[in-house]
Design a protein around this motif. Structure first.
Motif, PDB file in Angstrom:
ATOM      1  N   ASP A 168      62.090  32.809  30.434  1.00 10.33           N
ATOM      2  CA  ASP A 168      61.332  31.578  30.216  1.00 10.33           C
ATOM      3  C   ASP A 168      60.676  31.582  28.827  1.00 10.33           C
ATOM      4  O   ASP A 168      60.666  30.572  28.129  1.00 10.33           O
ATOM      5  CB  ASP A 168      60.272  31.438  31.320  1.00 10.33           C
ATOM      6  N   ILE A 169      60.156  32.738  28.423  1.00 15.00           N
ATOM      7  CA  ILE A 169      59.532  32.835  27.087  1.00 15.00           C
ATOM      8  C   ILE A 169      60.587  32.524  26.019  1.00 15.00           C
ATOM      9  O   ILE A 169      60.363  31.740  25.104  1.00 15.00           O
ATOM     10  CB  ILE A 169      58.930  34.242  26.859  1.00 15.00           C
ATOM     11  N   ARG A 170      61.765  33.141  26.169  1.00 11.15           N
ATOM     12  CA  ARG A 170      62.845  32.902  25.193  1.00 11.15           C
ATOM     13  C   ARG A 170      63.190  31.427  25.124  1.00 11.15           C
ATOM     14  O   ARG A 170      63.304  30.837  24.059  1.00 11.15           O
ATOM     15  CB  ARG A 170      64.102  33.662  25.619  1.00 11.15           C
ATOM     16  N   ARG A 171      63.329  30.812  26.283  1.00 13.36           N
ATOM     17  CA  ARG A 171      63.750  29.410  26.344  1.00 13.36           C
ATOM     18  C   ARG A 171      62.686  28.501  25.716  1.00 13.36           C
ATOM     19  O   ARG A 171      62.984  27.609  24.947  1.00 13.36           O
ATOM     20  CB  ARG A 171      63.966  29.040  27.826  1.00 13.36           C
ATOM     21  N   ARG A 172      61.429  28.787  26.035  1.00  9.91           N
ATOM     22  CA  ARG A 172      60.383  27.841  25.630  1.00  9.91           C
ATOM     23  C   ARG A 172      59.954  28.005  24.174  1.00  9.91           C
ATOM     24  O   ARG A 172      59.466  27.070  23.558  1.00  9.91           O
ATOM     25  CB  ARG A 172      59.184  28.001  26.555  1.00  9.91           C
ATOM     26  N   LEU A 173      60.130  29.231  23.640  1.00 11.05           N
ATOM     27  CA  LEU A 173      59.728  29.410  22.234  1.00 11.05           C
ATOM     28  C   LEU A 173      60.896  29.205  21.275  1.00 11.05           C
ATOM     29  O   LEU A 173      60.722  29.258  20.055  1.00 11.05           O
ATOM     30  CB  LEU A 173      59.116  30.798  22.022  1.00 11.05           C
ATOM     31  N   ALA A 174      62.083  28.949  21.842  1.00 11.23           N
ATOM     32  CA  ALA A 174      63.263  28.751  20.981  1.00 11.23           C
ATOM     33  C   ALA A 174      62.966  27.606  20.014  1.00 11.23           C
ATOM     34  O   ALA A 174      62.489  26.552  20.411  1.00 11.23           O
ATOM     35  CB  ALA A 174      64.483  28.427  21.833  1.00 11.23           C
ATOM     36  N   GLY A 175      63.209  27.826  18.763  1.00  9.18           N
ATOM     37  CA  GLY A 175      62.982  26.776  17.763  1.00  9.18           C
ATOM     38  C   GLY A 175      61.563  26.802  17.195  1.00  9.18           C
ATOM     39  O   GLY A 175      61.283  26.172  16.184  1.00  9.18           O
ATOM     40  N   ALA A 197      50.526  34.505   9.317  1.00 14.24           N
ATOM     41  CA  ALA A 197      49.083  34.588   9.109  1.00 14.24           C
ATOM     42  C   ALA A 197      48.330  34.194  10.375  1.00 14.24           C
ATOM     43  O   ALA A 197      47.291  34.751  10.702  1.00 14.24           O
ATOM     44  CB  ALA A 197      48.676  33.683   7.953  1.00 14.24           C
ATOM     45  N   GLU A 198      48.871  33.220  11.084  1.00 14.24           N
ATOM     46  CA  GLU A 198      48.229  32.724  12.317  1.00 14.24           C
ATOM     47  C   GLU A 198      49.320  32.317  13.292  1.00 14.24           C
ATOM     48  O   GLU A 198      50.422  31.972  12.874  1.00 14.24           O
ATOM     49  CB  GLU A 198      47.391  31.472  12.006  1.00 14.24           C
ATOM     50  N   LEU A 199      48.997  32.292  14.572  1.00 12.99           N
ATOM     51  CA  LEU A 199      49.964  31.742  15.526  1.00 12.99           C
ATOM     52  C   LEU A 199      49.984  30.223  15.368  1.00 12.99           C
ATOM     53  O   LEU A 199      48.928  29.591  15.396  1.00 12.99           O
ATOM     54  CB  LEU A 199      49.546  32.058  16.963  1.00 12.99           C
ATOM     55  N   PRO A 200      51.160  29.613  15.211  1.00 12.83           N
ATOM     56  CA  PRO A 200      51.190  28.151  15.131  1.00 12.83           C
ATOM     57  C   PRO A 200      50.609  27.543  16.418  1.00 12.83           C
ATOM     58  O   PRO A 200      50.845  28.075  17.508  1.00 12.83           O
ATOM     59  CB  PRO A 200      52.687  27.832  15.015  1.00 12.83           C
ATOM     60  N   PRO A 201      49.828  26.439  16.281  1.00 12.52           N
ATOM     61  CA  PRO A 201      49.190  25.839  17.467  1.00 12.52           C
ATOM     62  C   PRO A 201      50.179  25.508  18.585  1.00 12.52           C
ATOM     63  O   PRO A 201      49.865  25.655  19.763  1.00 12.52           O
ATOM     64  CB  PRO A 201      48.565  24.547  16.913  1.00 12.52           C
ATOM     65  N   GLU A 202      51.385  25.107  18.229  1.00 13.06           N
ATOM     66  CA  GLU A 202      52.377  24.753  19.255  1.00 13.06           C
ATOM     67  C   GLU A 202      52.788  25.998  20.060  1.00 13.06           C
ATOM     68  O   GLU A 202      53.051  25.920  21.263  1.00 13.06           O
ATOM     69  CB  GLU A 202      53.578  24.093  18.561  1.00 13.06           C
TER      70      GLU A 202
END
Ligand code: ATP
Ligand code: MG
Length: 403
Positions: free
Chosen positions: A29-36, A58-63
């Motif tokens: 699920d992590i792979r699928r949802r963070l793809a892109g 530098a930071e985790l993107p908000p998305e």
């Protein structure tokens, strides 16, 4: 600066022999949802999943934060810096200082160091690491702040910042941010269920709660053209798109019940019309669920919210379904449901005005305690099986993808 995301899971850590099945579902699920959104490689170690980032950030993107916060099965996560398992203590302090520096702005700050040492080959104990690095960080940052009015202080009870060292065989992980996740179990770890999805606030939240416990959902919406128009369907598609963010591509079934509503109005006692309509919905839903391999029905009912949600009414409505009816919001206050709808992004869609199928033909005084017997008696005027069959034959299926 960060090269890794540490993911801590919740309840699935208690799964014993079945653990690997749950862990695999979460990683998929992590792979699928963070793809892109992010490029990474997934690894795992005892009690943790690691996302090794292909490029430091530098930071985790908000998305990315938003996605992980709502990904079923995650208890919390932290962006982290990885050091070699044998890294010297002053290297640890260096990174700890950098993390604190990134938080320095106008005011003073308090901090504390926490260490967890799983790798017993590391030459210092956990308290020793905390003490030594704490001293070095204190010196270093206060030297930096010398000319300013700010100061870094130590507060072991409620610090502004807690720098953490996780010392493991695979590496030493340094971090200070902890984002909370939504807990629950990974998607796909439970059987799938059929959600009765209206265009209101509650049912999308009920669907999300099921996903949070690992059940992927399929959705069924009843509409009453021409009384409910294209606007209502658009809302349901938009809601499904939001849910598909968590659920993956989602089957949406659209069922026309205009004729059923007309016949209820013509042939049944008006006080019972909502209860009978709900019974018809559940009959259709049960048959559809069996066809599409959904093991339960899900509704957004909340006890006492409206006349059709009293215990007697729920009893009379439920008695026609031959599958379990799950009502994850049964004990929720509307206020909390709205809060959750805002979090998962469905609220703004749900409050768009539309004509609901149940608000058409609605009796002025719906009966709040319709017992099964009199309901059945007035319902007998309907050709129930035929109506269910016709509705089922005409159901339309759409595949909704995330947006
Ligand atoms: P809200 O209460 O926020 O207006 P709701 O979706 O909860 O929206 P209710 O009238 O309270 O609407 O209905 C109770 C439950 O019955 C819903 O949560 C939903 O599961 C189901 N339901 C109602 N209308 C429909 C519909 N048109 N299509 C599918 N399911 C429906
Ligand atoms: Mg409701």
């Amino acid at each position: 600066m960060y090269d890794l995301i540490i993911i801590r899971y919740g309840e699935m850590g208690l799964k014993g022999k079945n653990f690997s099945k749950f862990s695999q579902a979460l990683k998929d699920d992590i792979r699928r949802r963070l793809a892109g959104l992010l490029e990474f490689k997934i690894t795992s170690t005892y009690g943790r999943i690691f996302l090794d980032l292909n490029q430091p950030i530098a930071e985790l993107p908000p998305e990315v934060v938003r996605t992980l916060q709502l990904l079923p099965g995650i208890a919390s996560f932290s962006p982290a810096v990885t050091l070699k398992p044998s890294a010297e203590i002053d290297k640890l302090a260096d990174i700890g200082s950098k993390l604190i520096e990134s938080e320095l702005n106008e005011g003073s700050l308090s901090f504390k160091v926490e260490t967890n040492r799983a790798n017993k080959d590391y030459p210092f104990s956990s308290p020793e690491v905390s003490k030594k690095t704490g001293g070095m960080i204190y010196q270093k940052i206060n030297n930096l702040l010398e000319d300013k009015k700010q100061k870094l202080t130590v507060d072991v009870h409620s610090p502004d910042i807690q720098v953490e060292y996780d010392i493991r065989d695979s590496g030493i992980y340094v971090f200070y941010k902890r984002f909370s996740g939504s807990g629950g179990l990974p998607l796909g770890s439970a059987e799938s269920a059929l959600l009765l999805l209206s265009a209101g606030i509650d049912s999308p939240v009920a669907g999300w709660q099921m996903m949070r416990r690992g059940a992927q959902i399929k959705a069924l919406h009843f509409h009453t053209p021409p009384y409910t128009g294209e606007k209502a369907l658009e809302k349901v598609r938009d809601l499904s798109q939001k849910l598909a963010r968590y659920n993956g591509s989602t089957e949406l079934y659209i069922c026309e019940i205009t004729d059923i509503q007309r016949q209820i109005r013509e042939h049944c006692h008006k006080d019972y019309s909502i209860t009978i309509l709900r019974r018809m919905m559940l009959r259709i839903a049960t048959e559809l669920a069996k066809k599409i391999n959904a093991q339960a029905l899900v509704t957004g009912d909340s006890l006492g919210q409206v006349a059709s949600q009293t215990i007697t009414n729920l009893r009379t409505i439920s008695s026609v379904a031959r599958l379990p009816i799950l009502r994850p919001l049964l004990t929720w206050d509307k206020h909390d449901i709205i809060g959750m709808a805002k979090k998962i992004g469905t609220y703004e869609i749900s409050i768009r005005p539309h004509q609901d199928c149940c608000s058409i033909f609605v009796p002025e005084n719906p009966i709040t305690k319709p017992r099964p017997r009199p309901t059945e008696k007035t319902e007998k005027a309907l050709p129930i099986e035929e109506l269910v069959q016709t509705a089922l034959d005409e159901i339309e299926k759409e595949i909704i993808t995330a947006k």
